[in-house]
Motif scaffolding. Structure first.
Motif, PDB file in Angstrom:
ATOM      1  N   LEU A 332       0.828  -1.200   0.000  1.00 57.41           N
ATOM      2  CA  LEU A 332       0.000   0.000   0.000  1.00 57.41           C
ATOM      3  C   LEU A 332       0.867   1.257   0.000  1.00 57.41           C
ATOM      4  O   LEU A 332       0.555   2.244  -0.694  1.00 57.41           O
ATOM      5  CB  LEU A 332      -0.932   0.005   1.209  1.00 57.41           C
ATOM      6  N   ALA A 333       1.977   1.216   0.740  1.00 54.43           N
ATOM      7  CA  ALA A 333       2.887   2.364   0.757  1.00 54.43           C
ATOM      8  C   ALA A 333       3.490   2.593  -0.627  1.00 54.43           C
ATOM      9  O   ALA A 333       3.592   3.738  -1.094  1.00 54.43           O
ATOM     10  CB  ALA A 333       3.990   2.138   1.789  1.00 54.43           C
ATOM     11  N   ARG A 334       3.879   1.541  -1.308  1.00 50.53           N
ATOM     12  CA  ARG A 334       4.452   1.679  -2.660  1.00 50.53           C
ATOM     13  C   ARG A 334       3.409   2.233  -3.633  1.00 50.53           C
ATOM     14  O   ARG A 334       3.739   3.053  -4.495  1.00 50.53           O
ATOM     15  CB  ARG A 334       4.960   0.329  -3.137  1.00 50.53           C
ATOM     16  N   ILE A 339       1.655   7.322  -6.693  1.00 48.27           N
ATOM     17  CA  ILE A 339       0.746   8.455  -6.885  1.00 48.27           C
ATOM     18  C   ILE A 339       1.480   9.758  -6.610  1.00 48.27           C
ATOM     19  O   ILE A 339       1.314  10.757  -7.321  1.00 48.27           O
ATOM     20  CB  ILE A 339      -0.480   8.315  -5.956  1.00 48.27           C
ATOM     21  N   ILE A 340       2.327   9.750  -5.569  1.00 49.97           N
ATOM     22  CA  ILE A 340       3.113  10.947  -5.245  1.00 49.97           C
ATOM     23  C   ILE A 340       4.079  11.273  -6.376  1.00 49.97           C
ATOM     24  O   ILE A 340       4.266  12.448  -6.746  1.00 49.97           O
ATOM     25  CB  ILE A 340       3.866  10.736  -3.913  1.00 49.97           C
ATOM     26  N   ASP A 341       4.702  10.235  -6.958  1.00 51.70           N
ATOM     27  CA  ASP A 341       5.617  10.456  -8.084  1.00 51.70           C
ATOM     28  C   ASP A 341       4.885  11.099  -9.266  1.00 51.70           C
ATOM     29  O   ASP A 341       5.414  12.015  -9.909  1.00 51.70           O
ATOM     30  CB  ASP A 341       6.256   9.130  -8.517  1.00 51.70           C
ATOM     31  N   ARG A 342       3.682  10.626  -9.550  1.00 51.14           N
ATOM     32  CA  ARG A 342       2.900  11.219 -10.646  1.00 51.14           C
ATOM     33  C   ARG A 342       2.531  12.665 -10.308  1.00 51.14           C
ATOM     34  O   ARG A 342       2.530  13.532 -11.186  1.00 51.14           O
ATOM     35  CB  ARG A 342       1.639  10.385 -10.895  1.00 51.14           C
ATOM     36  N   HIS A 343       2.254  12.905  -9.046  1.00 51.64           N
ATOM     37  CA  HIS A 343       1.930  14.263  -8.591  1.00 51.64           C
ATOM     38  C   HIS A 343       3.106  15.199  -8.849  1.00 51.64           C
ATOM     39  O   HIS A 343       2.949  16.335  -9.308  1.00 51.64           O
ATOM     40  CB  HIS A 343       1.581  14.210  -7.100  1.00 51.64           C
ATOM     41  N   GLN A 354       4.556  13.394   1.706  1.00 55.42           N
ATOM     42  CA  GLN A 354       5.865  12.760   1.857  1.00 55.42           C
ATOM     43  C   GLN A 354       5.765  11.275   1.534  1.00 55.42           C
ATOM     44  O   GLN A 354       4.841  10.591   1.966  1.00 55.42           O
ATOM     45  CB  GLN A 354       6.392  12.933   3.287  1.00 55.42           C
ATOM     46  N   LYS A 355       6.725  10.785   0.787  1.00 59.05           N
ATOM     47  CA  LYS A 355       6.757   9.360   0.478  1.00 59.05           C
ATOM     48  C   LYS A 355       7.154   8.580   1.731  1.00 59.05           C
ATOM     49  O   LYS A 355       7.927   9.045   2.563  1.00 59.05           O
ATOM     50  CB  LYS A 355       7.758   9.090  -0.657  1.00 59.05           C
TER      51      LYS A 355
END
Length: 597
Positions: A332-334, A339-343, A354-355
């Motif tokens: 789930l964290a990955r 999603i954060i990377d796409r953001h 924060q990742k």
């Protein structure tokens, strides 16, 4: 603390001197350190420096002592405060030298003298200790046969020592049982994972990290290891986690006790040489002499890990499910990190979350049956095991936040540890099948910032918790309880009760709930409710109401069955050999149930 011994030589007109504090071992005395004192004086003769002031505090750490080592630490610090205040010109340097348990006290004195840190606060009697003016003058901490990771009964011991220490353990457990834990043998405070020892490790690491952040110099720490230590195993002598910057020197022809006997014998002469090297050698010389006493490499801190998640099983369980939930948390964290990377890549307006880089701890303490679970001294050992794992992870992942998923006895282990270890901190905690007392004080822990959020999954039909732990809670015999059946009494905005998960003792661990647990561990928000029951099973509630009576009834029936089988044997009828077999099988069956169920 009784009168201490020191060489009163503060009569030099203007010259500054060094202060040497010698800490004897458990059951030791000033007399046993006479050769070590002579070696210290010889080291200063070789320096061609003024003879140091040697202070040997009377530590009162006998083998039958029940004194709190934190009280000893405070007393020694106050005595050193007195030396510092009474010295007209201060001290050129202060050297703390300890043997066996005295070595742990030497480390504790230095840690406390450096002042309390937010990361690893001190115990109540040492709480709020500020940095002593003499702390920066501590040049060296020298440890002889230090039990840095704590002692434990192991095959490494000789038969005599195993029997002697084993008898001491039995006696100590009896005292703790009779006094309901109000008296703790001093020896138990340095057991593997014990509160005093584990907190010393955590406080030492925090002190070293703070010194590095402030670009200040810490005292050199040298550990002397006897070549034939017959009391403490090699893995317990060294602490690769908290002692990653120690220098290790071997002392030839030396065991645990006689490593301080730097007398005029051939072996004593060799010991004296090593002790003098530990005192006088420069950092570079110590580095050249030091050999890591293990095949393992020093753990390298990994600051990329943001979260460490403990997933710990309970009783009657090998913990196979722990890895499955751990993997779901990591997955789930990955997923969220992508999603954060796409953001980030799309330059989306708004704050960027924060990742989270997750490391999981799913170690097992082995199968834990009902009988040992009901024994406080056995439960205490499991708590100590947990804290040893916490210290190891804290060293390797110093910047990570810690969270926890526990089931059954795994919930008790953390609750007990939070009450006992002031250094312990967890961000998000998820309990399932909890055997913690319903009156547990979460409000104080969340108010202190030691715990951020808690979710307690209450099952609809947890008859295990309703009967066994609830019996002890109702009779107020131990610190067990029925939070997995009744929920917690305390109202707290940081405590979420998930009532009622359909099923029994392991209901919350079903696969359909894994995402709920994983989501809470990662963000701490109130979990999305799974398919809940509106009320608990009436028969489970009924069992809970009459739990003590049921336990007494079961005990009566077991004793009655044994009595009927034993009666023919008491008649001494030689023809009743089949009764002997029946009684033996009955006892074996009862024992098997208690140690397997």
């Amino acid at each position: 603390m009784e009168k201490s011994t020191y060489d009163d030589q503060i009569t030099g007109p203007e010259e500054q001197k060094d202060l040497i504090v010698l800490f004897h071992a458990m059951g030791g005395s000033e007399k046993q350190l006479q050769h070590l004192r002579a070696a210290v004086l010889q080291a200063w003769e070789q320096r061609k420096a003024p003879a140091p002031i040697i202070f040997i505090p009377n530590l009162l750490i006998g083998t039958l002592s029940f004194v709190d080592p934190c009280d000893i630490t405070l007393s020694v610090m106050e005595q050193i405060d007195g030396f510092w205040q009474n010295s007209k010109h201060g001290f050129t340097g202060i050297y703390l030298i300890g043997h066996s348990m005295g070595a742990l006290l030497a480390r504790k004195v230095y840690v406390c003298a450096c002042g309390e840190t937010l990361e690893a606060p001190f115990e109540p009697q040492l709480k709020g200790s500020v940095k002593r003016p003499w702390a920066s003058h501590v040049k060296r901490v020298i440890l002889l046969a230090a039990i840095n990771r704590g002692w434990r009964l192991s095959p490494h011991l000789s038969i005599i020592n195993f029997l002697r220490w084993g008898a001491g353990v039995v006696l100590g457990n009896m005292v703790m049982a009779i006094t309901m834990g109000r008296l703790t043998p001093l020896a138990f405070t340095t057991h593997h994972g014990a509160p005093f020892l584990t907190q010393l490790r955590l406080q030492w690491m925090a002190m070293r990290r703070q010194a590095k952040s402030e670009s200040s110099t810490s005292a050199i720490t040298v550990q002397l290891l006897g070549s034939t230590d017959d009391l403490v195993s090699p893995e317990d002598n060294i602490d690769l986690v908290a002692g990653d910057d120690f220098y290790y020197l071997d002392v030839p022809k030396s065991g645990h006790v006689n490593v301080v006997d730097a007398d005029d014998t051939a072996a004593g002469h060799l010991r004296r040489q090593v002790i003098i090297k530990a005192i006088n050698s420069s950092r570079q010389e110590l580095s050249d002499l030091s050999i890591l006493p293990t095949d393992q490499n020093l753990p390298k801190p990994d600051k990329s890990i943001t979260d460490v998640v403990f997933v710990i099983h309970g009783i009657r369980d090998q913990g196979y499910w722990t890895q499955k939930i751990a993997r779901r948390i990591v997955a789930l964290a990955r997923q969220r990190n992508k999603i954060i990377d796409r953001h980030i890549n799309t330059n989306t307006v708004g704050p960027t979350p924060q990742k989270q880089i997750i490391k999981t701890e799913t170690s097992s303490y082995g199968y834990f049956a009902m009988l040992p679970f009901l024994l406080p001294n056995i439960r205490r050992k499991r708590v100590e095991w947990l804290m040893d794992r916490y210290a190891e992870n804290k060293a390797v992942y110093p910047d990570a936040s810690f969270s926890y998923v526990g089931h059954s006895h795994g919930t008790y282990m953390l609750a007990k540890a939070l009450n006992t270890y002031s250094c312990l901190r967890f961000k998000h905690i998820a309990f399932a099948g909890s055997v913690v007392n319903v009156n547990y004080d979460w409000k104080t822990l969340t108010g202190m910032g030691r715990v951020k959020r808690v979710v307690n999954f209450v099952a609809s039909a947890d008859w295990v918790v309703a009967i066994f732990p609830r019996t002890f809670q109702m009779l107020r015999l131990q610190d067990l309880g029925s939070a997995g059946h009744d929920g917690f009494e305390q109202k707290n905005k940081e405590l979420f009760e998930s009532e009622y998960v359909k099923g029994g003792h392991s209901a919350a661990l079903k696969e359909e709930n894994w995402d709920v647990i994983a989501s809470f561990i990662l963000d701490g928000n109130k979990p999305a409710e799974p398919d809940l029951a509106h009320e608990r099973s009436p028969w489970t509630v009924g069992l809970g109401h009459y739990a003590p009576q049921l336990m007494l009834l079961v005990l009566f029936l077991v004793v009655l069955g044994g009595y009927f089988l034993l009666t023919p044997l008491l008649a001494m009828d030689r023809g009743q050999w089949h009764s002997v077999i029946a009684f033996m099988l009955y006892v074996l069956g009862v024992w098997k149930v208690l140690t397997w169920f």
